[in-house]
Design a protein around this motif. Structure first.
Motif, PDB file in Angstrom:
ATOM      1  N   LEU A  85       7.556 -32.050 -11.409  1.00 18.15           N
ATOM      2  CA  LEU A  85       8.336 -30.860 -11.079  1.00 18.15           C
ATOM      3  C   LEU A  85       8.235 -30.549  -9.588  1.00 18.15           C
ATOM      4  N   ASP A  86       7.030 -30.595  -9.068  1.00 13.07           N
ATOM      5  CA  ASP A  86       6.843 -30.321  -7.641  1.00 13.07           C
ATOM      6  C   ASP A  86       7.616 -31.331  -6.794  1.00 13.07           C
ATOM      7  N   GLU A  87       7.581 -32.592  -7.206  1.00 15.33           N
ATOM      8  CA  GLU A  87       8.265 -33.639  -6.443  1.00 15.33           C
ATOM      9  C   GLU A  87       9.781 -33.449  -6.438  1.00 15.33           C
ATOM     10  N   THR A  88      10.299 -32.875  -7.508  1.00 15.05           N
ATOM     11  CA  THR A  88      11.751 -32.685  -7.611  1.00 15.05           C
ATOM     12  C   THR A  88      12.174 -31.261  -7.298  1.00 15.05           C
ATOM     13  N   ARG A  89      11.236 -30.425  -6.907  1.00 15.31           N
ATOM     14  CA  ARG A  89      11.486 -29.032  -6.514  1.00 15.31           C
ATOM     15  C   ARG A  89      12.077 -28.209  -7.645  1.00 15.31           C
ATOM     16  N   LEU A  90      11.632 -28.489  -8.845  1.00 18.69           N
ATOM     17  CA  LEU A  90      11.951 -27.672 -10.005  1.00 18.69           C
ATOM     18  C   LEU A  90      10.728 -26.847 -10.385  1.00 18.69           C
ATOM     19  N   LYS A  91      10.967 -25.773 -11.137  1.00 19.70           N
ATOM     20  CA  LYS A  91       9.869 -24.917 -11.569  1.00 19.70           C
ATOM     21  C   LYS A  91       9.942 -24.744 -13.082  1.00 19.70           C
ATOM     22  N   ALA A  92       8.825 -24.988 -13.761  1.00 16.86           N
ATOM     23  CA  ALA A  92       8.738 -24.682 -15.188  1.00 16.86           C
ATOM     24  C   ALA A  92       8.458 -23.198 -15.352  1.00 16.86           C
ATOM     25  N   VAL A  93       9.239 -22.547 -16.197  1.00 15.61           N
ATOM     26  CA  VAL A  93       9.015 -21.116 -16.432  1.00 15.61           C
ATOM     27  C   VAL A  93       8.345 -20.849 -17.775  1.00 15.61           C
ATOM     28  N   LEU A  94       8.398 -21.840 -18.678  1.00 20.30           N
ATOM     29  CA  LEU A  94       7.822 -21.626 -19.997  1.00 20.30           C
ATOM     30  C   LEU A  94       7.606 -22.967 -20.686  1.00 20.30           C
ATOM     31  N   GLU A  95       6.850 -22.914 -21.773  1.00 26.51           N
ATOM     32  CA  GLU A  95       6.717 -24.076 -22.661  1.00 26.51           C
ATOM     33  C   GLU A  95       6.746 -23.597 -24.098  1.00 26.51           C
TER      34      GLU A  95
ATOM     35  N   PRO B   7      -6.168 -21.162 -26.416  1.00 24.01           N
ATOM     36  CA  PRO B   7      -6.687 -21.170 -25.037  1.00 24.01           C
ATOM     37  C   PRO B   7      -6.227 -22.383 -24.230  1.00 24.01           C
ATOM     38  N   LYS B   8      -6.227 -23.572 -24.840  1.00 23.30           N
ATOM     39  CA  LYS B   8      -5.783 -24.769 -24.128  1.00 23.30           C
ATOM     40  C   LYS B   8      -4.282 -24.688 -23.833  1.00 23.30           C
ATOM     41  N   ALA B   9      -3.513 -24.151 -24.770  1.00 27.22           N
ATOM     42  CA  ALA B   9      -2.073 -24.010 -24.536  1.00 27.22           C
ATOM     43  C   ALA B   9      -1.802 -23.086 -23.358  1.00 27.22           C
ATOM     44  N   LEU B  10      -2.540 -22.001 -23.267  1.00 27.44           N
ATOM     45  CA  LEU B  10      -2.376 -21.078 -22.144  1.00 27.44           C
ATOM     46  C   LEU B  10      -2.780 -21.739 -20.832  1.00 27.44           C
ATOM     47  N   GLU B  11      -3.857 -22.486 -20.875  1.00 33.20           N
ATOM     48  CA  GLU B  11      -4.307 -23.212 -19.681  1.00 33.20           C
ATOM     49  C   GLU B  11      -3.231 -24.195 -19.221  1.00 33.20           C
ATOM     50  N   ASP B  12      -2.598 -24.890 -20.165  1.00 30.17           N
ATOM     51  CA  ASP B  12      -1.569 -25.864 -19.811  1.00 30.17           C
ATOM     52  C   ASP B  12      -0.352 -25.192 -19.190  1.00 30.17           C
TER      53      ASP B  12
ATOM     54  N   GLY C 207       4.178 -22.092 -15.328  1.00 29.95           N
ATOM     55  CA  GLY C 207       5.014 -21.164 -16.077  1.00 29.95           C
ATOM     56  C   GLY C 207       4.391 -19.797 -16.234  1.00 29.95           C
ATOM     57  N   LYS C 208       5.160 -18.910 -16.857  1.00 31.28           N
ATOM     58  CA  LYS C 208       4.656 -17.558 -17.105  1.00 31.28           C
ATOM     59  C   LYS C 208       4.830 -17.097 -18.542  1.00 31.28           C
ATOM     60  N   TRP C 209       5.507 -17.910 -19.364  1.00 30.20           N
ATOM     61  CA  TRP C 209       5.710 -17.527 -20.762  1.00 30.20           C
ATOM     62  C   TRP C 209       5.302 -18.665 -21.683  1.00 30.20           C
ATOM     63  N   ILE C 210       4.579 -18.302 -22.753  1.00 25.06           N
ATOM     64  CA  ILE C 210       4.292 -19.222 -23.851  1.00 25.06           C
ATOM     65  C   ILE C 210       5.214 -18.822 -24.992  1.00 25.06           C
TER      66      ILE C 210
ATOM     67  N   ALA D 238      -4.115 -12.124 -25.921  1.00 25.56           N
ATOM     68  CA  ALA D 238      -4.808 -13.229 -25.248  1.00 25.56           C
ATOM     69  C   ALA D 238      -3.957 -13.766 -24.096  1.00 25.56           C
ATOM     70  N   ALA D 239      -2.639 -13.854 -24.318  1.00 24.98           N
ATOM     71  CA  ALA D 239      -1.763 -14.329 -23.252  1.00 24.98           C
ATOM     72  C   ALA D 239      -1.788 -13.371 -22.068  1.00 24.98           C
ATOM     73  N   ARG D 240      -1.729 -12.074 -22.339  1.00 29.84           N
ATOM     74  CA  ARG D 240      -1.746 -11.103 -21.244  1.00 29.84           C
ATOM     75  C   ARG D 240      -3.046 -11.172 -20.463  1.00 29.84           C
ATOM     76  N   GLU D 241      -4.145 -11.344 -21.169  1.00 25.99           N
ATOM     77  CA  GLU D 241      -5.438 -11.448 -20.495  1.00 25.99           C
ATOM     78  C   GLU D 241      -5.507 -12.698 -19.626  1.00 25.99           C
ATOM     79  N   SER D 242      -4.659 -13.687 -19.955  1.00 27.79           N
ATOM     80  CA  SER D 242      -4.587 -14.915 -19.164  1.00 27.79           C
ATOM     81  C   SER D 242      -3.538 -14.840 -18.064  1.00 27.79           C
ATOM     82  N   GLY D 243      -2.833 -13.713 -17.982  1.00 28.70           N
ATOM     83  CA  GLY D 243      -1.803 -13.559 -16.969  1.00 28.70           C
ATOM     84  C   GLY D 243      -0.435 -14.073 -17.380  1.00 28.70           C
ATOM     85  N   LEU D 244      -0.247 -14.315 -18.687  1.00 29.57           N
ATOM     86  CA  LEU D 244       1.016 -14.822 -19.220  1.00 29.57           C
ATOM     87  C   LEU D 244       1.578 -13.841 -20.238  1.00 29.57           C
ATOM     88  N   LYS D 245       2.739 -14.182 -20.810  1.00 29.69           N
ATOM     89  CA  LYS D 245       3.295 -13.365 -21.891  1.00 29.69           C
ATOM     90  C   LYS D 245       3.811 -14.261 -22.998  1.00 29.69           C
ATOM     91  N   LEU D 246       3.628 -13.807 -24.235  1.00 27.81           N
ATOM     92  CA  LEU D 246       4.103 -14.521 -25.417  1.00 27.81           C
ATOM     93  C   LEU D 246       5.541 -14.113 -25.720  1.00 27.81           C
TER      94      LEU D 246
END
Length: 285
Positions: A89-99, A112-117, A123-126, A154-162
């Protein structure tokens, strides 16, 4: 899911009309409309590109960037790690926003591993893409709402949103209750949002997305922009019957930040990607 889709095709156009989702305007740049989707908000949900991604992940990303896409939603890694994908993504100048992450993973020890990934991807959304068929009843959706609130904390505590991504069956009324309305009513808006698939919202008989954005403000940060052919099948964005300008009229109130193109079965993924991007980049609403 293909079986579910076919089951809806016979009523798709009637449902679309009932939901206020009529034909496209004659031009995506129709006079009198001045708002546009910001270029940084036009993305591709990578499920659309799964066939070329399996052959050449980086090359596919590069071609999407050349078309003009700014962001992607990840759905399937095709043997790559989160770090591998972030590098491409970095090489192609794209940004992942979610998975998209399976419900069983989100409610289980894999969260926890999913949030880490997702942090690794940038990204910012799971996003939970669907619920098991065994939960497709009011009690099951209330159970899912409780799980979403827990995982959302748990997502919010990790800085993400579900977020939750809908399909047509989510909009069914069972025992007099709309299943989707259960999720909207029984999840905490601070912890749980929604990635609204516009095709399935129309196909499943939901209220017009524009009305959902008004009734539930700031709950829809991401959309799957997917069009409906006259026979109810999938179509490139801008070539079908869904009235996207009407849908997007209240998108700001709904909190929409990302318009992610999706086509579940494109004959030519790159041609579909180009046609859909061209429409959205020219759209005024």
């Amino acid at each position: 899911m293909h079986g579910t889709r076919r089951a809806f095709l016979g009523t798709a156009l009637g449902v679309a009309a009932a939901a206020g989702l009529g034909a496209h305007p004659a031009s995506a740049t129709e006079s009198g409309r001045s708002r546009r989707i910001p270029p940084s908000g036009i993305g591709m949900h990578l499920y659309t590109m799964r066939t070329p991604l399996a052959r050449d992940f980086r090359g596919t990303l590069e071609r999407l960037a050349e078309i003009g896409y700014a962001t992607v939603g990840v759905s399937g890694r095709h043997g790559n790690s989160a770090a591998d994908i972030r590098r491409m993504l970095d090489e192609t100048r794209l940004k992942a926003v979610l998975e998209h992450v399976a419900y069983d993973t989100v409610k289980g020890a894999g969260l926890p591993k999913a949030l880490e990934d997702i942090h690794t991807l940038g990204g910012k959304w799971i996003v939970v893409p669907s619920l098991p068929g065994s939960l497709h009843n009011p009690a099951g959706y209330r159970e899912a709402a409780r799980e979403f609130n827990r995982a959302g904390l748990a997502a919010r505590e990790s800085g993400l949103k579900l977020l939750y991504h809908n399909h047509g069956t989510d909009h069914q009324v069972v025992d007099g209750v709309s299943l989707y309305d259960i999720l909207l009513a029984e999840t905490d808006p601070e912890l749980v949002g929604f990635e609204l698939d516009l095709y399935w919202a129309a196909n499943g008989g939901a209220s017009a997305p524009g009305e959902l954005f008004v009734r539930h403000p700031r709950r829809f940060p991401a959309l799957h922009v997917k069009d409906m052919a006259p026979n109810g099948d999938f179509a490139d964005v801008g070539s079908g019957v869904l009235d996207f300008p009407a849908m997007f009229d209240t998108a700001r109130r709904g909190g929409v930040k990302q318009w992610l193109v999706e086509h579940d079965s494109p004959a030519d993924p790159f041609a579909s990607a180009l046609a859909s991007y061209t429409y959205l980049s020219r759209l005024r609403y």
